[in-house]
Design an enzyme around this catalytic site. Structure first.
Site, mmCIF file in Angstrom:
data_model
loop_
_atom_site.group_PDB
_atom_site.id
_atom_site.type_symbol
_atom_site.label_atom_id
_atom_site.label_comp_id
_atom_site.label_asym_id
_atom_site.label_seq_id
_atom_site.Cartn_x
_atom_site.Cartn_y
_atom_site.Cartn_z
ATOM 1 N N CYS A 1 0.779 -0.972 -0.014
ATOM 2 C CA CYS A 1 -0.137 -0.037 -0.017
ATOM 3 C C CYS A 1 0.982 1.424 -0.037
ATOM 4 C CB CYS A 1 -1.128 -0.025 1.276
ATOM 5 S SG CYS A 1 -1.913 -1.759 1.483
ATOM 6 N N ASP B 1 -4.417 -8.989 8.516
ATOM 7 C CA ASP B 1 -3.112 -8.551 9.440
ATOM 8 C C ASP B 1 -3.157 -6.985 9.961
ATOM 9 O OD1 ASP B 1 -2.629 -7.543 6.794
ATOM 10 O OD2 ASP B 1 -0.464 -7.950 6.959
ATOM 11 N N SER C 1 11.524 -12.512 -3.649
ATOM 12 C CA SER C 1 12.821 -12.099 -4.402
ATOM 13 C C SER C 1 13.930 -12.677 -3.358
ATOM 14 C CB SER C 1 12.927 -10.685 -4.369
ATOM 15 O OG SER C 1 14.210 -10.414 -4.427
ATOM 16 N N GLY C 2 14.987 -12.869 -4.041
ATOM 17 C CA GLY C 2 16.222 -13.465 -2.922
ATOM 18 C C GLY C 2 16.947 -12.308 -2.485
#
EC number: 6.3.5.4
Length: 612
Positions: A2, A95, A356-357
């Protein structure tokens, strides 16, 4: 994911809509506001969890607290159960509501309980006080200003939509940008805006204008002992798997970036093992020799049966390049940003969330520079004399590097530009005298130096790794990923930086990350145990970009234009020196990274019209 905005006791309340619109890409699914006394809060939503009822701003049932939140809390279900046991009743599955009730129950003490990436603010209407916080490693951004009342936002962009907001340049931020290719928190390019540093909180009381700030988490110091290596490999393997499992929660399509390197390949492996299906993976292919890693990515995709897509980089033409830089809220001169922007654009056509790494090199000693301890560069005979001769003008300044040792040499090796007058790395080569004075060149990378020294002196591998977490990782790597992905409304998660991994790794001695093959020993061993040989039995590749080819090819026209117009766009720069640098960089005779840094700054300044 967001965008958030807040205006408290400011003259810009009527411009909240326009300011929020500037970050609409961060949340294209819904934009809404909430007003309370002298405050207005805005939120742009990218719906990922609880699509139907998780809207923001969100208030507690009694109306006391109002929350705007950017990020994800991965352990929200566990926290929800704990809060329900304390009597809280939930009306959503989000959440966001867990964070809201968690703050109502625990106040600031909720922060250490959170496993996630977040930047949020909570308004207490009973005390007219704002509380805000940023996650441990600065995965999500938070900018604020106390110039008139209190303004906060996810990025710098909303501040440019506020009529009359000061547009003065912070030259200490320019200094760090030229040295480090990014501004280091708390500085920003706008002198009247600050960025909340990672793992920090702030509060602002509208009644008496009282402002406070503190740090809620510290990077652990390295320990002196570690378990046997095989046991350690098993522990880290389990922590990585658990972190990925937690971060798979989503009510929308989810995939992964897959470069073919160890970090992204391990992420895909854990996703497959924890049941992510269908598992979509994405990599980018370069046509230039030496930059294409798709063969390794394809080997991983076959091994774990992913739905893999290879996206072609040549689509990044001049127009795309300018658009990508235009999507930056402040300059960021990591060339991989443009490629990540394009990868995100194409990935968003297929999924809403991608893993992602990012973070593997910083946590597991993947950069050769971490081994450059200050003790490896002791003072040598004659260096003090050479330094005095250079300072007196009796020896050429081009010999400056030979006159440095220890910590000063580490800084010289790390910075693109700095305080070394007369050398090729001198800020004075490119900044005009007034701007140079305002930039305080002796303070180059001051925050990085302070962080490294806070873990012990002289600088060693453990302290260098930790200093990078709140500088290079947070303000370069994670900012790059956040801005590039949010430009296309794509949420990126970074499980290698999840709480299970931080808990398992940060207290380890630096030596555990090294073996005969260099750094990243733990991840390399996990990769040997579980990934195709094409991933781990090859030289390390970063997300490299063939800059010289782009300078002389696809990006030539816009770059040449801003270099030629340097005197107008950035009167604080030396246009002659900039022009020389540019021509030499195109010919491969000067730093292409510095040339890219200058071009990015000029493109951004031309768009924002900041005042020197």
């Amino acid at each position: 994911m967001c965008g958030i905005l807040g205006l408290i006791d400011t003259p810009w309340q009527d411009y909240a809509g326009e300011a929020l619109a500037s970050i609409a890409k961060r949340g294209p699914d819904e934009q809404s506001f909430s007003r309370a006394d002298k405050a207005i809060f805005g939120h742009t939503r990218l719906s990922v969890i609880d699509l139907a009822t998780g809207a923001q701003p969100m208030r507690t049932p009694d109306g006391r607290y109002t929350l705007v939140f950017n990020g994800e809390i991965y352990n929200f279900r566990e926290l929800r159960s704990e809060l329900e046991a304390r009597g809280y009743v939930f009306s959503t599955q989000s959440d966001t509501e867990v964070l809201l009730h968690g703050f109502a129950e625990w106040g600031r003490a909720v922060l250490p309980r959170l496993d996630g990436m977040f930047a949020f603010s909570i308004w207490d209407s009973r005390t007219n006080t704002l509380f805000a916080a940023r996650d441990r490693l600065g995965i999500k951004p938070f900018f604020y200003s106390t110039a008139q009342g209190f303004v906060f936002a996810s990025t710098l962009a909303p501040f440019f939509r506020l009529p009359g907001f000061p547009r003065r340049i912070d030259f200490t931020a320019v200094r760090d940008y030229l040295a480090f290719q990014t501004c280091l928190a708390p500085q920003t390019l706008l002198a009247d805006v600050r960025q909340l540093p990672p793992a920090c909180w702030l509060s602002f009381c509208a009644n008496d204008k009282r402002f406070e700030q503190g740090q809620w988490w510290s990077i652990p110091a390295a320990g002196n002992e570690a378990p046997p290596f095989d046991e350690l490999v098993d522990t880290i393997d389990a922590a990585l798997r658990e972190s990925v499992r937690r971060q798979l929660v989503a009510d929308v399509p989810l995939g992964a970036f897959l470069s073919g390197g160890i970090d992204s390949s391990l992420t895909v492996r854990y996703m497959a093992e924890t049941g992510a299906a269908p598992l979509k993976t994405f990599s980018m292919r370069f046509s230039e020799e030496g930059y294409d890693e798709t063969s390794a990515a394809l080997a991983v995709a076959r091994a774990f049966d992913t739905d893999h897509m290879v996206l072609d980089a040549p689509a990044i033409d001049a127009d795309a390049f300018v658009r990508a830089i235009g999507d930056l809220d402040q300059p960021l001169a990591d060339p991989a940003y443009v490629m990540t922007w394009e990868l995100s654009r194409q990935t968003r056509q297929h999924v809403t969330v991608a893993l992602s790494g990012d973070g593997g090199d910083e946590l597991f000693a993947g950069y050769p520079r971490f081994a450059d301890e200050a003790s490896l560069f002791p003072q040598r005979s004659g260096q003090k004399l050479l330094r005095r001769l250079i300072e007196a003008g009796l020896a050429p300044a081009s010999l400056t590097r030979r006159a440095l040792w220890g910590q000063e040499l580490l800084l010289y090796r790390r910075a693109e530009l700095g305080p070394w007058t007369g050398s090729r790395k001198s800020l004075s080569n490119y900044l005009r005298p007034d701007a140079l004075d305002a930039a305080h060149p002796q303070g180059t990378l001051e925050r990085w130096v302070q962080l490294a020294n806070s873990f012990g002196a002289p600088m060693d591998t453990a302290s260098l790794m930790r200093a990078d977490l709140w500088t290079y990782l947070s303000e370069n790597c994670l900012s790059k990923t956040d801005r590039a992905s949010m430009a296309h409304s794509l949420e990126i998660r970074v499980p290698l930086l999840g709480q299970p991994v931080l808990d398992a790794v940060l207290s380890l001695p630096a030596s555990t990350h090294y073996d005969k093959d260099g750094g990243k020993a733990i991840l390399r061993q996990i990769a040997r145990n579980s990934l195709p040989e094409a991933v781990w039995n090859r030289e390390k590749h970063g997300f490299s970009v063939p800059l010289q080819a782009y300078f002389n090819g696809a990006w030539k026209s816009p770059c040449d234009a801003v270099i030629a117009d340097c005197a107008r766009i950035a009167p604080f720069l030396n246009p002659k020196a900039i022009a020389t640098l540019w021509q030499e960089a195109k010919a491969g005779k000067a730093s292409r990274r510095l040339a890219y840094t200058i071009v990015t700054l000029l493109l951004w300044l031309d768009k924002t019209k900041l005042q020197a």
